[in-house]
Design a protein around this motif. Structure first.
Motif, short mmCIF file in Angstrom:
data_model
loop_
_atom_site.label_atom_id
_atom_site.label_comp_id
_atom_site.label_asym_id
_atom_site.label_seq_id
_atom_site.Cartn_x
_atom_site.Cartn_y
_atom_site.Cartn_z
N ARG A 123 0.81 -1.22 0.00
CA ARG A 123 0.00 0.00 0.00
C ARG A 123 0.85 1.27 0.00
O ARG A 123 0.31 2.37 -0.09
CB ARG A 123 -0.92 0.01 1.22
CG ARG A 123 -2.01 -1.03 1.14
CD ARG A 123 -3.11 -0.79 2.15
NE ARG A 123 -2.66 -0.69 3.51
CZ ARG A 123 -2.65 -1.66 4.41
NH1 ARG A 123 -3.07 -2.85 4.07
NH2 ARG A 123 -2.22 -1.44 5.64
N LEU A 124 2.16 1.14 0.13
CA LEU A 124 3.04 2.31 0.16
C LEU A 124 3.29 2.80 -1.26
O LEU A 124 4.27 2.43 -1.90
CB LEU A 124 4.36 1.98 0.86
CG LEU A 124 4.25 1.59 2.34
CD1 LEU A 124 5.61 1.20 2.88
CD2 LEU A 124 3.65 2.72 3.14
N THR A 125 2.43 3.66 -1.73
CA THR A 125 2.53 4.19 -3.09
C THR A 125 3.28 5.53 -3.08
O THR A 125 3.54 6.10 -2.02
CB THR A 125 1.13 4.41 -3.69
OG1 THR A 125 0.46 5.41 -2.89
CG2 THR A 125 0.32 3.13 -3.73
N PHE A 126 3.56 6.03 -4.27
CA PHE A 126 4.21 7.33 -4.41
C PHE A 126 3.34 8.41 -3.76
O PHE A 126 3.83 9.28 -3.03
CB PHE A 126 4.43 7.62 -5.90
CG PHE A 126 5.20 8.87 -6.19
CD1 PHE A 126 6.49 9.05 -5.71
CD2 PHE A 126 4.64 9.88 -6.96
CE1 PHE A 126 7.20 10.21 -5.99
CE2 PHE A 126 5.34 11.03 -7.25
CZ PHE A 126 6.63 11.20 -6.77
N GLY A 127 2.03 8.33 -3.96
CA GLY A 127 1.10 9.29 -3.34
C GLY A 127 1.15 9.20 -1.82
O GLY A 127 1.09 10.23 -1.13
N TYR A 128 1.25 8.00 -1.29
CA TYR A 128 1.33 7.81 0.16
C TYR A 128 2.58 8.51 0.71
O TYR A 128 2.53 9.19 1.73
CB TYR A 128 1.37 6.32 0.49
CG TYR A 128 1.49 6.02 1.96
CD1 TYR A 128 0.37 5.84 2.75
CD2 TYR A 128 2.75 5.93 2.57
CE1 TYR A 128 0.48 5.58 4.10
CE2 TYR A 128 2.86 5.67 3.91
CZ TYR A 128 1.73 5.49 4.69
OH TYR A 128 1.85 5.24 6.02
N VAL A 129 3.72 8.32 0.03
CA VAL A 129 4.97 8.95 0.47
C VAL A 129 4.82 10.47 0.45
O VAL A 129 5.23 11.17 1.40
CB VAL A 129 6.16 8.51 -0.42
CG1 VAL A 129 7.41 9.29 -0.08
CG2 VAL A 129 6.40 7.01 -0.27
N LEU A 130 4.20 11.00 -0.60
CA LEU A 130 4.01 12.46 -0.69
C LEU A 130 3.07 12.97 0.40
O LEU A 130 3.30 14.04 0.97
CB LEU A 130 3.52 12.84 -2.07
CG LEU A 130 4.53 12.61 -3.19
CD1 LEU A 130 3.91 12.90 -4.54
CD2 LEU A 130 5.79 13.45 -3.00
N ARG A 131 2.03 12.20 0.72
CA ARG A 131 1.13 12.61 1.81
C ARG A 131 1.87 12.60 3.15
O ARG A 131 1.60 13.43 4.02
CB ARG A 131 -0.12 11.72 1.83
CG ARG A 131 -1.10 12.09 0.72
CD ARG A 131 -2.38 11.30 0.79
NE ARG A 131 -2.26 9.95 0.28
CZ ARG A 131 -2.21 9.64 -1.02
NH1 ARG A 131 -2.27 10.59 -1.95
NH2 ARG A 131 -2.11 8.39 -1.39
N ASP A 132 2.81 11.69 3.32
CA ASP A 132 3.64 11.68 4.53
C ASP A 132 4.52 12.93 4.58
O ASP A 132 4.73 13.51 5.65
CB ASP A 132 4.50 10.42 4.59
CG ASP A 132 5.31 10.32 5.86
OD1 ASP A 132 4.72 10.44 6.96
OD2 ASP A 132 6.54 10.14 5.77
N LEU A 133 5.00 13.38 3.42
CA LEU A 133 5.81 14.60 3.37
C LEU A 133 4.97 15.83 3.71
O LEU A 133 5.48 16.80 4.29
CB LEU A 133 6.46 14.76 1.99
CG LEU A 133 7.50 13.71 1.63
CD1 LEU A 133 8.02 13.93 0.21
CD2 LEU A 133 8.66 13.71 2.62
#
Length: 201
Positions: A123-133
């Protein structure tokens, strides 16, 4: 005596044919297994933390070659600790990778069967990483496929795009420091450099 030799020869031929057939089946099974291996699985085999991962060369869609070690692999992106340049971490969507250079033994190691990945890792997508940022309020440099770099802070990350508040590199995001805003589609992003050392994936 001749019959004994005849049967020994016949037995040897059958054994050779059996071994050749078994080797051919093993080779075909390995081809079929490799046909199902994804880039995500191969990069997962090369991931490590604290310098345990080999240094690879990533040729990216904006023409940059980035040398570094894989520190994490998501569903559609990879986190890299660069070997040179500004301190920080990098996240690259798989779609922006044009090629990966590595020593031959690492290439072979990456093709070995990989252990099963957790449901969370899937579930760790590029969008997920950006939302974490967005949550971290970390300063970033968003490198576009065109070769341009935008510096600032990610304010929001949607399903297929991000909102970037532009400001000077290294400066905190303050209203008076923001010089503009951009909506950036994920498809136009080659890689994102994140200030700081916290892991991305």
């Amino acid at each position: 005596m001749r019959w004994d030799r005849f049967f020994d020869d016949l037995e040897g031929q059958l054994a050779s044919e059996w071994e050749a057939e078994r080797a051919a089946l093993d080779t075909e099974a390995e081809r079929l297994r490799l046909a199902r291996v994804s880039l995500q699985e191969r990069l997962s085999q090369l991931a490590g933390r604290d310098g345990a991962a080999p240094a690879l060369s990533f040729d990216l869609s904006d023409g940059v070659t980035l040398r570094g070690a894989v520190t994490g692999v998501g569903a559609d992106c990879v986190a890299i600790l660069p070997a040179e340049g500004r301190p920080g971490a990098v996240v690259v969507p798989f779609a922006a990778i044009a090629g990966i250079g590595m020593p031959h033994h690492d290439l072979l190691r990456s093709a070995r069967p990989a252990p099963a990945r957790s449901a969370l890792a899937e579930r760790l997508t590029f969008g997920y990483v950006l939302r974490d940022l967005v949550r971290r309020r970390a300063g970033v440099a968003v490198h576009l496929r065109s070769g341009r770099a935008l510096h600032g802070t990610v304010d929001r990350a949607g399903a297929d795009h991000l909102d970037l508040a532009l400001h000077d590199p290294g400066a905190p995001r303050r209203a008076d420091a923001v010089t503009g805003h951009r909506i950036v589609p994920f498809a136009s992003v080659s890689w994102v450099h994140v200030d700081g050392t916290a892991p991305l994936l």
